[in-house]
Write an enzyme that holds these catalytic residues in place. Structure first.
Site, short mmCIF file in Angstrom:
data_model
loop_
_atom_site.label_atom_id
_atom_site.label_comp_id
_atom_site.label_asym_id
_atom_site.label_seq_id
_atom_site.Cartn_x
_atom_site.Cartn_y
_atom_site.Cartn_z
N ASP A 922 0.82 -1.22 0.00
CA ASP A 922 0.00 0.00 0.00
C ASP A 922 0.85 1.25 0.00
O ASP A 922 1.84 1.34 0.74
CB ASP A 922 -0.88 0.03 1.25
CG ASP A 922 -2.33 -0.28 0.93
OD1 ASP A 922 -2.80 0.20 -0.11
OD2 ASP A 922 -2.97 -1.01 1.71
N LYS A 991 -7.79 11.79 10.88
CA LYS A 991 -7.28 10.99 9.75
C LYS A 991 -8.03 11.23 8.44
O LYS A 991 -7.43 11.50 7.40
CB LYS A 991 -7.31 9.50 10.10
CG LYS A 991 -6.82 8.63 8.95
CD LYS A 991 -6.87 7.14 9.24
CE LYS A 991 -6.47 6.35 7.99
NZ LYS A 991 -6.51 4.90 8.20
N ASP A 1149 -3.90 2.69 -5.50
CA ASP A 1149 -2.54 2.80 -4.97
C ASP A 1149 -2.18 1.62 -4.07
O ASP A 1149 -1.30 1.72 -3.22
CB ASP A 1149 -2.36 4.12 -4.20
CG ASP A 1149 -3.29 4.23 -3.01
OD1 ASP A 1149 -4.24 3.44 -2.92
OD2 ASP A 1149 -3.07 5.12 -2.15
#
Length: 1230
Positions: A922, A991, A1149
């Site tokens: 990742d 976050k 991604d």
């Protein structure tokens, strides 16, 4: 009567309501009808008075028939303004009466006394409006151009129309409250006026849209689609009649381009009728157009079929040469169907017996500096083989072909294991009987509808939907409608979704039939049989890419049809019209006895489907909802068969490689290279204009992703299905059935006595039930498809969105799905683990748990070894053991990994163990990684792991610490909200906002995200939610600004540039470093009204002829630009992994490969990131935009252009970060 109508209209706005605007329109738009009428009354009187003058002359002649015509204007397709003109584009619904015949005679002229009386009345009226007439007279001459006054009139009308109160639209659909009525003579205020059939000089010409406008293109596309239908139906007479209906009108003729004439030429060419072709050439010349290559191809094909005289062939060849074409271009640039190519060649060889087809052009090679090595012939390596023989791949091809030819696939549901009850048996028999009756009723209704349209055609010209209802056998249309009925949920579905689905299904089957009719299938079959040899393990290796090898085989095949069909896209509005017509048939024809479940009720037939209006938030939407009787029957029957479109199932053979924007993926199913919203065409235009060689890297990357073979992880699938059939488990993301939904509260019998809280509770229960049903069906589809292919090897063909981000084409079951879906997928190809493979499996497992995100890889590996007992227990006893796997972030993937580790660790030699398991790597906040690299931002690079470091850096924790520091200082200064937030600022709270800042989240959106996180904290005081979230989002943005200064500078530069470009009336465009052209499709949407029998639909359409939406253009540019970079990085990685022989797929991604090749993939991933950002990305973007938007070389520039030039030239400065450090960063991707 016509004269009385005109006299009444002249009396002004007071009469306009009664004489000019139908009540259905007034009921829809009552708030603004007077306004609209008043604003246009003067101009309408002027126009009508001019027509009355002409009428007076006509009446004096005494022997000329009175003819009524519609005064009409062209507007966006389907709008209120355009309905009269578009009668030929719009079919009346089953509920509507056909419009009056256009141009039909009403009766003989009146006696001369009428003319004298009329003259007196005209004189009185003329005195009253003399001033207005003197201004307008010069502008109303026959053929005159629309000048100042009409422009003001148009603007006034547009302004009035803009002020109309229309409901908001959700998902492109707005519902008008009224039911559609049969059209009156004066529909939408456009009065039907009496005039002479020909020779009336005062009549204004029909106004058509500007050539660059979207409605002009849509009308052209509609005309050509209809002509293609006649070509397909082998009805050249009807095609020519339809063409003449436009060609014979000077105004409508402007809607025709040479392609429309070419289609009719092809119709006659297939019949071998040279005289008809000659006539069409004359018509092209009369229309002021030039024949194209396709025109000459059709003419020569016709001559080839009819064995015409050499003299005639020479004439056409001479014309072709005189027009600047070469004979070779016929075979290089034209697309052919069936045996057209052979017939053109045979005609040429009658006069040039030695003529040979031109040699194929030398294949072009992409010149991108990023791919010089990849496309270098010196460094080429053979394409990796699949683990299948030629024979096995041929068998799989046949299976896939049969599936696509059937167009649908019926599979067993995973719920089929449940025992069958007597109630279910009875309900199934009842449904089978009803469906047989419904099938007959629908067939009868469809045939009646077509008969009515055919009768209308005989009277007043073509109803545009009629040929579209003849393309397939009647049974197929009925089958499509029955399929939609079977898939309808108890909660219903919006009209626009159902209409679009019905229209699209017809279109897709038509495309399949066209491919069969043109013998394209045989050509695909022939080429694919050769293509298999590139992939099969028992064939010779070859240094071609799939795209290159396919192109080589097509060239070698020589004759036969082209693999691209000639223009065949149907306009979105036409799809919607066709879908709405079929939906209306469905609602009207499908009925059920009212007493079928309760014999005590009256035995009369009631509709199975009914039309309701519903509010979603403040949006009013029309829904089609099944009757509770039908829903109950379906529920009781508990049927176990599910029907899907063949394109919803993974492919059973390797996909056809993408060779152009119009060809690739499935064998027959029509697929777009670039997915975009219905009705948007600018992406496709951009791709078609782009040199094909520039698209090679993108096409090759998509082919590489699509060629990855998959299989099912059967043990995990079986466990998931067992839980699914045992009432599900929300914690494990397996939705429970609706039988587990909360029961609505017991309420008093009289609904008027319900209190507010009771109604609210009932509403929440209904909402929860609907959500549960939706989630349950989604899981059912995924698991049932997975179960269907459980013993098969399969492939996911890929395409992309407008930014270049890639997606699998099958919509339900693919590796982009949730944790459940990913857990049941394995690579079909197995590879030994090698010396480090087992360690990578263990690290991957710990990554899936989310437990050691801040720890080094070695510590994660050690932790995995420590809990080996838990891992093995989870693998051996997933549902009866200690269930450690259930308490992880991704429980199902963790369980699958536990099972793989158990098998590998227990094998005699773990390094030799053949693993099919995908291991993920990742990106670390990938968007910020690209920003930090673009700006060479040292602090930002450290925060997102571009710099080597012993442990992973956590940007979210870093921002949380920064925000906490701000909060502490504010609390010391006595700021109340900062004091309240003490102890509540955490990584979890900030976050989501940090992650989405890079993708353009605003402070408003960020505040909502933070408020949601604070609500999840039990101890946080609710009264401070708004104030605290408002304070925190401000501090988060400040923290990111401090930490990522270069990032904010780049983001601001991109935003400001996009804003100035949009304000200049242009959309933002750019080209990715791999050569993919991108345009942002954000325009000020305009609603187009579709006048249907069931209701008026107002469909939002965004087109390039409308002004850009400045806010969306500027807000979306930074995230879209970054998305285009991350897709470029992924494609570069995919292509270089291919050259290294790696299996590679991605979820944006997140990159997947075998455990054996993780280290190799990591090295390639870093190399390509450094290579990508080694390019002058921002400088190249600046130069591209300056050239595109600022017209360099012009001496005089507008002030806005100077400002834009300054902005685009002021490229943000970069920092000191050394990009090559990424090569040594362990946690860049991990």
């Amino acid at each position: 009567m016509a004269l009385l109508r005109l006299r009444a209209a002249l009396l002004g706005p007071a009469r306009l309501r009664g004489g000019g605007i139908p009540w259905s329109v007034l009921r829809n738009y009552s708030a603004s009808a007077k306004e609209k009428a008043g604003s246009s009354a003067a101009c309408e009187r002027t126009e009508l008075l001019e027509v009355l003058k002409a009428r007076a002359k006509q009446l004096q002649a005494r022997n000329i028939l009175e003819v009524t015509v519609n005064k009409a204007e062209l507007a966006p397709l389907g709008s209120e303004k355009s309905q009269e003109l578009l009668q030929k584009v719009v079919a009346p619904s089953p509920a509507q009466e056909p419009p009056a015949p256009h141009g039909g005679a009403e009766g003989l002229a009146r006696p001369i006394s009428w003319a004298e009386k009329l003259k007196k009345e005209m004189h009185i009226r003329q005195l009253k409006v003399e001033r207005k007439l003197s201004i307008a007279a010069s502008q109303l001459a026959l053929g005159g151009q629309v000048k100042a006054k009409p422009k003001r009139k148009v603007k006034t009308k547009a302004k009035a129309k803009k002020s109309l109160k229309t409901p908001k639209v959700e998902a492109a659909a707005v519902v008008k409250q009224s039911q559609a009525r049969p059209r009156s003579v004066c529909t939408h205020g456009k009065l039907r006026v009496a005039t002479v059939k020909e020779g009336v000089k005062a009549q204004r010409p029909l106004r058509v849209p500007k050539e660059e406008s979207s409605q002009y293109r849509v009308l052209q596309q509609t005309i050509q689609s209809s002509l293609e239908c006649f070509l397909f139906l082998q009805q050249p007479e009807e095609a020519e009649r339809f063409l003449l209906s436009y060609h014979s009108s000077p105004a409508k003729r402007r809607l025709l381009n040479v392609n429309a004439y070419n289609i009719v030429m092809r119709s006659w060419a297939r019949k071998g009728r040279p005289k008809r072709i000659s006539r069409l050439f004359a018509m092209v010349e009369a229309a002021g157009l030039w024949p194209s290559l396709d025109s000459y191809a059709a003419a020569l094909e016709c001559l080839g079929r009819s064995q015409a005289s050499p003299r005639l062939i020479w004439r056409y060849l001479h014309q072709l040469k005189s027009a600047g074409f070469h004979v070779d271009e016929l075979f290089q640039k034209c697309l052919f169907e069936e045996d057209e190519k052979e017939k053109v060649l045979s005609a040429i060889r009658i006069v040039q017996p030695n003529y040979q087809l031109p040699p194929p052009a030398n294949p072009q090679t992409c010149k991108s500096s990023l791919l010089q090595d990849f496309y270098s012939k010196e460094k080429a390596v053979s394409y990796p083989k699949l683990d299948f023989t030629v024979q096995e791949l041929q068998e799989r091809f046949q299976q896939q072909l049969e599936m696509e030819l059937g167009s649908t696939v019926t599979i067993e549901s995973v719920e089929s294991a449940k025992p069958l009850t007597p109630q279910a048996i009875k309900a199934r028999k009842l449904l089978a009987t009803l469906r047989s009756q419904w099938h007959s009723s629908l067939l009868q209704a469809l045939q009646k509808s077509k008969h009515n349209m055919s009768s209308l055609k005989a009277v007043s010209g073509y109803n545009i939907l009629y040929p579209y209802l003849c393309l397939l056998p009647d049974e197929e249309y009925v089958g499509i409608m029955m399929q939609i009925l079977g898939a309808l949920s108890p909660q219903g579905e919006s009209l626009v979704v159902l209409a679009r689905e019905l229209g699209s299904k017809v279109y897709n089957r038509y495309i399949t039939q066209r491919k069969l009719r043109s013998h394209q299938l045989e050509k695909v079959q022939e080429v694919y049989e050769g293509y298999i040899y590139l992939l099969a393990k028992d064939s010779q290796p070859d240094n071609y890419l799939p795209r290159e090898y396919w192109e080589k085989l097509v060239t070698e095949a020589g004759f036969g049809p082209s693999l691209n069909l000639k223009g065949c896209n149907w306009p979105y509005m036409l799809l919607m019209r066709l879908g709405m017509h079929m939906l209306e048939l469905l609602v009207q024809a499908v009925k059920v006895p009212r007493n079928i479940l309760n014999p005590r009720l009256e035995p009369r037939l009631i509709p199975v489907l009914y039309h309701i209006y519903s509010f979603r938030s403040s949006w009013q939407v029309g829904l089609i909802k099944p009757h509770p009787i039908f829903s109950q029957l379906v529920s009781d029957a508990a049927e176990t068969l599910l029907t899907f479109s063949s394109s919803a199932i993974p492919m059973l053979c390797p996909p056809v490689p993408w060779t152009s924007p119009n060809f690739g993926a499935y064998l027959l199913n029509d697929t777009r290279l670039m997915r975009f919203v219905d009705g948007v065409t600018q992406h496709q235009l951009l791709l078609d204009q782009c040199p094909l060689v520039n698209l090679h890297p993108v096409l090759d990357a998509l082919n590489q992703l699509g060629n990855c073979a998959w299989k099912i992880n059967q043990p995990v699938l079986d466990i998931i299905i067992s839980i699914f059939n045992d009432k599900g488990n929300e914690k494990l993301d397996i939705p429970p059935p609706t039988s587990e939904a909360p029961r609505p509260p017991a309420a008093p019998g009289n609904s008027s006595t319900w209190n507010k809280s009771l109604k609210h509770e009932l509403l929440l229960c209904k909402k929860k039930t609907a959500e549960m049903h939706s989630l349950r069906m989604d899981a059912l589809y995924k698991l049932s498809i997975a179960n269907y292919v459980r013993d098969k090897v399969f492939w996911f063909p890929h395409n992309m969105d407008f930014r270049g981000r890639t997606y699998p084409c099958p919509p339900y079951f693919n590796h982009l799905g949730n944790d459940v879906t990913r857990a049941i997928l394995l690579f079909a190809e197995g590879r030994p683990l090698g010396p480090k493979g087992l360690d990578w499996l263990k690290i991957h497992l710990i990554n899936l748990t989310g437990l050691k995100k801040k720890e080094a890889l070695q510590e994660r590996l050690e932790y995995a070894n420590e809990i080996m007992e838990e891992i093995l227990d989870s693998a051996d006893h997933p549902l009866t053991g200690r269930k450690w796997w259930m308490n992880t972030d991704e429980p199902w993937q963790a369980l699958a990994c536990c099972m793989e580790i158990a098998k590998a660790s227990r094998s005699p030699d773990p390094a030799a163990y053949i693993s099919h398991f995908p291991v993920h790597q990742d990106g670390s906040c990938n968007g910020l990684q690209h920003y930090a690299a673009l700006g060479r931002d040292l602090i930002g690079a450290v925060s997102v792991n571009l710099m080597p470091c012993g442990v992973p850096q956590d940007v979210y924790s870093a921002v949380a610490q920064q925000v906490e520091e701000f909060r502490r200082k504010d609390a010391e200064r006595g700021v109340k909200v900062a004091q309240v937030l003490q102890g509540f600022v955490s990584r979890k709270v900030v976050k989501q906002t940090v992650m989405t800042v890079v993708y353009g989240v605003t402070r408003y959106g960020g505040r909502l995200q933070i408020e949601k996180r604070l609500k999840e904290i039990d101890d946080f005081p609710e009264e401070y939610l708004w104030e605290a979230s408002h304070y925190l989002v401000k501090q988060v943005f400040n923290g990111i600004k401090e930490m990522f200064s270069a990032t904010r500078d780049i983001q601001n530069w991109l935003t400001e540039s996009a804003k100035l470009i949009a304000q200049s009336g242009r959309t933002v465009e750019w080209v990715t470093p791999l050569g993919l052209p991108i345009v942002q499709p954000y325009y000020r949407s305009r609603s187009t009204v579709l006048n249907c029998g069931m209701q008026h639909l107002s469909v939002k359409n965004s087109s390039s002829s409308q002004k850009p939406d400045t806010v969306k253009q500027k807000n979306a540019f930074p995230p879209n630009f970054i998305h285009s970079l991350d897709s470029t990085h992924m494609m570069l990685t995919a292509l270089h992994c291919l050259r290294q022989g790696l299996t590679f797929v991605s979820v944006h991604d997140c990159y997947w490969t075998h455990a054996l090749t993780v280290d190799t993939m990591n090295q390639i991933c870093r190399q390509q990131f450094v290579a990508l950002h080694g390019e002058k990305i921002l400088q190249d973007l600046s130069e591209f935009m300056l050239e595109k938007y600022c017209s360099p070389g012009r001496e005089t520039r507008a002030p806005w252009q100077k400002k834009l030039m300054e902005q685009l030239s002021d490229v943000p400065k970069t920092g000191e970060f050394n990009l090559k450090k990424v090569m040594d960063s362990t946690y860049f991707f991990s």
